[in-house]
Design an enzyme around this catalytic site. Structure first.
Site, PDB file in Angstrom:
ATOM      1  N   SER A 555       0.931  -1.178   0.567  1.00  0.00           N
ATOM      2  CA  SER A 555       0.304   0.210  -0.087  1.00  0.00           C
ATOM      3  C   SER A 555       0.510   0.899  -0.048  1.00  0.00           C
ATOM      4  O   SER A 555       2.560   0.666   0.725  1.00  0.00           O
ATOM      5  CB  SER A 555      -1.168   0.013   1.231  1.00  0.00           C
ATOM      6  OG  SER A 555      -1.649   1.604   1.289  1.00  0.00           O
ATOM      7  N   TYR A 568      -2.963  -0.627  10.155  1.00  0.00           N
ATOM      8  CA  TYR A 568      -3.030  -0.991   8.742  1.00  0.00           C
ATOM      9  C   TYR A 568      -1.738  -0.384   8.697  1.00  0.00           C
ATOM     10  O   TYR A 568      -0.735  -1.563   7.488  1.00  0.00           O
ATOM     11  CB  TYR A 568      -4.061   0.125   8.239  1.00  0.00           C
ATOM     12  CG  TYR A 568      -4.353   0.127   6.720  1.00  0.00           C
ATOM     13  CD1 TYR A 568      -5.142  -1.692   5.932  1.00  0.00           C
ATOM     14  CD2 TYR A 568      -3.567   0.490   5.593  1.00  0.00           C
ATOM     15  CE1 TYR A 568      -5.240  -1.531   4.731  1.00  0.00           C
ATOM     16  CE2 TYR A 568      -4.085  -0.016   4.376  1.00  0.00           C
ATOM     17  CZ  TYR A 568      -4.344  -1.444   3.753  1.00  0.00           C
ATOM     18  OH  TYR A 568      -4.379  -1.149   3.063  1.00  0.00           O
TER      19      TYR A 568
END
Length: 678
Positions: A555, A568
């Site tokens: 990500s 996350y």
């Protein structure tokens, strides 16, 4: 408007081809004769519609038929130069086509054109080939069928065989068909229905005779230690052996595999006569073109230690290659095509089952089905007589036939990921599904892994048949489930080449609201899950020795620090560093490890749909339905990122064009300056 004769022909073909007792996949051909209008003269002409080269009877459509002028076909008998120049006749078929001619005519076209019957079937039923390969086939044919079916000695398919059968039809008006020595059957009729009935009568009469008069145990007594292992044990052993076998059979060219523990194969391998019969090889041309002339057979009991089995398989493989080279050199002439490869396509392991191989999953599966046909043929022949296939020299003439070589050269160029097996986690939706779909479109076999088995299977079915994609259950945080999913990939496709760590979830909370459970859940799925999947995959990739790819869907958050996202982003950073660590460790094995850093993939995303989108929209103060547009506006390119864009990056990263790239991260974020890799 479809001609009535064509409609009846297709209906008959599909019925016959849908039953494996009648013929094997893509085996045999059917035809019909009738009249049609010549578009140039307007006059009616006699036509032949016949299954074209490479088609399958069970799925035959009008597009798969060759359409030829019957008068011109029959006039070819006046210029036929004889069996020694047989191949020239196939090229001459092009001069007999009606209009554009439809599909390419096959080598068996003459058989259908020259036999004086409106409808002709040529099939490869196990029961018929059992008679055709029996040592006393001619006597059995007369005993079983009387004067209704006539024996034809072995002859390679072609124009002369068509002349032979036409002559028999003319000299034996009471006959409804033939047994073709070493090959199959031919039947005919005045109508499509009569032709089909005659074909089925020959097939069923042969099967009933074998069942009634055949020996009870044609393969001999059971060998102690060679009995089938319990299902769970044999499948576990099959998965354990698959990486080594893939390595061995891919010595010349990468192969996809298929595993079968069919009861008939297991019984064959448990019997005393299986070494002798397997060494004789298959007989029907369709069989050994798919399976090579003989299989590799392990000569150890199923209960042997795995280490001993592995060692013996490696030894037998070396011997197989040497024997195949000798076979080629014994029979090759100066104008023979080059040897195509010396690796086996069928590997038989007593007590465990059969591994079959090919350029793709369908070819591998069909090769196994053909060897099962061969087992059934050997059982029937041995039950009544003695299995006696055609001579090795004749097998070579078929295998290295110039016409077969030309057919291979006409095949389209393989797609970029052809011959590769991919496992994608979290692939039932969103980015994972887009990746699996793209890899399959590029020619890969794909294992769709997801926490929800029903959704995984549904996604796989949308991608393609079981020869293209299969769905498996996998909780990536559970090592046992990960191993089971990798084993499922090995049993479905014979190996593993490409793994995409995509499974993920996200909980958007500030530090003080993030619970230990939130932290553990995200790290279990993404950091630990990626580790477990990579570890299980690397074990296979290293043993195969064929290199491979591991891709992490990381990500932008692995680089950029954003608000309210501690768990996350931290686990994405963990994944990003796993890429670097594994690239360094696995590089010596030819295994590339790379990452993709997406950002703002809202549409189609399972993570965003599960609440993450609402949470992030609240953080940025925008309506959830506008979140994708919001992310796009903050990028250099002002474009929204979709799952398909991430899939494209994975396809490129794992393509041969980037064969020298490892340890890198590709941004797929439309240009987020803060996320530029440093």
């Amino acid at each position: 408007m479809t001609h009535e004769a064509v409609e009846r022909l297709l209906e008959r073909s599909n019925r016959l081809g849908s039953d494996p007792r009648n013929t094997n996949y893509a085996g045999g051909n059917t035809s019909a004769k009738g009249s049609g209008s010549d578009p140039v003269t307007g006059r009616d002409v006699d036509l032949l519609w016949v299954k074209g080269s490479g088609g399958d009877l069970g799925t035959l459509t009008e597009a798969g038929l060759a359409v030829l002028r019957l008068d011109r076909l029959r006039e070819m008998t006046n210029v036929y130069p004889g069996p020694e120049r047989e191949d020239e006749m196939v090229a001459a078929f092009d001069y007999t086509l009606h209009g554009r001619g439809g599909a390419a005519p096959s080598i068996d076209t003459a058989m259908h054109a020259l036999v004086d019957a409106a409808h002709v079937d040529h099939l490869h039923p196990d029961s018929g080939i059992a008679i055709a390969t029996a040592a006393d086939g001619p006597e059995l044919t007369e005993r079983i069928f009387g004067d209704k079916v006539v024996w034809v000695p072995w002859r390679r398919p072609g124009f002369q065989l068509g002349l032979d059968i036409a002559d028999i039809k003319e000299r034996h008006p009471e006959a409804i068909g033939t047994i073709l020595g070493g090959h199959g059957i031919t039947a005919w009729g005045a109508t499509s229905q009569e032709c089909e009935e005659n074909s089925l009568w020959i097939i069923n009469t042969a099967a009933e005779y074998i069942a009634t008069h055949g020996r009870a145990e044609p393969f001999g007594a059971v060998l102690p230690g060679y009995e089938p292992l319990p299902e769970e044990s044999r499948r576990a052993r099959a998965a354990a052996l698959a990486p080594l076998l893939r390595k061995l059979v891919s010595t010349d060219v990468r192969q996809v595999g298929h595993f079968s523990d069919d009861e008939a194969v297991l019984d064959f391998l448990s019997r005393a006569e299986h070494p002798r019969l397997a060494a004789l090889g298959t007989s029907c041309p369709d069989h050994f073109l798919r399976t090579k002339v003989r299989p590799l057979v392990l000569d150890l009991p199923a209960t042997a230690e795995l280490s001993e089995i592995r060692q013996r398989l490696s030894e037998l493989h070396e011997q197989y290659r040497a024997d195949y080279r000798d076979y080629y050199q014994r029979h090759a002439s100066p104008d023979s095509p080059a040897m195509r490869g010396a690796d086996p396509l069928i590997v038989l392991v007593p007590g465990i089952g059969m591994f079959s191989y090919g350029k793709d999953a369908q070819t591998a599966r069909v090769a196994g089905e053909f060897y099962l046909n061969a087992v059934n043929v050997m059982r029937g022949a041995e039950a009544l007589s003695r299995y006696q296939p055609i001579d090795e020299s004749e097998k070579f003439r078929i295998e290295y036939w110039a016409l077969e070589e030309a057919k291979l050269r006409r095949l389209p160029k393989p797609r970029s990921h052809a011959g590769r097996v991919a496992l994608v986690t979290g692939a039932a939706s969103g980015i994972g599904k887009a990746i699996a779909t793209r890899l399959a479109a590029q020619g890969a076999c794909v294992v769709v892994a997801d926490l929800d088995l029903s959704k995984a299977r549904e996604a796989a079915a949308e991608i393609g048949s079981a020869d293209v994609a299969v769905g498996v259950a996998m909780d990536v945080s559970d090592a046992e489930q990960v191993r089971a999913a990798v084993d499922a990939a090995l049993l479905a496709f014979g190996g593993l080449d490409l793994v995409v760590n995509n499974a993920g979830l996200s909980i958007s909370k500030p530090l003080l609201e993030t619970t230990e459970k939130d932290w553990d859940l995200q790290h279990d799925v993404m950091a630990k899950g990626s580790f477990l999947v990579s570890q299980a995959a690397a074990k296979v990739l290293v043993e195969q020795g064929l290199g491979g790819d591991i891709v992490y869907i990381c990500s932008k958050n692995s680089i950029v620090a954003g608000p309210n996202n501690i768990a996350y982003s931290a686990t994405k950073a963990d994944q990003a560093h796993q890429v670097r660590l594994l690239a360094a460790e696995l590089g010596p094995h030819g295994i590339r490890v790379n990452g993709v850093n997406p950002d703002g993939v809202v549409r189609g995303s399972g993570i965003f749909a599960s609440g993450w989108g609402a949470q992030r929209a609240a953080v940025y103060g925008v309506p959830e339905e506008e979140l994708g547009a919001f992310y796009a506006k903050r990028t250099l390119l002002q474009r929204e990122v979709l799952p398909e864009h991430v899939a494209s990056a994975v396809a490129v990263l794992t393509d041969a064009d980037l064969s020298h790239t490892t340890g890198t991260h590709i941004p797929v974020d439309a240009g987020v300056v803060a996320a530029f890799p440093r």
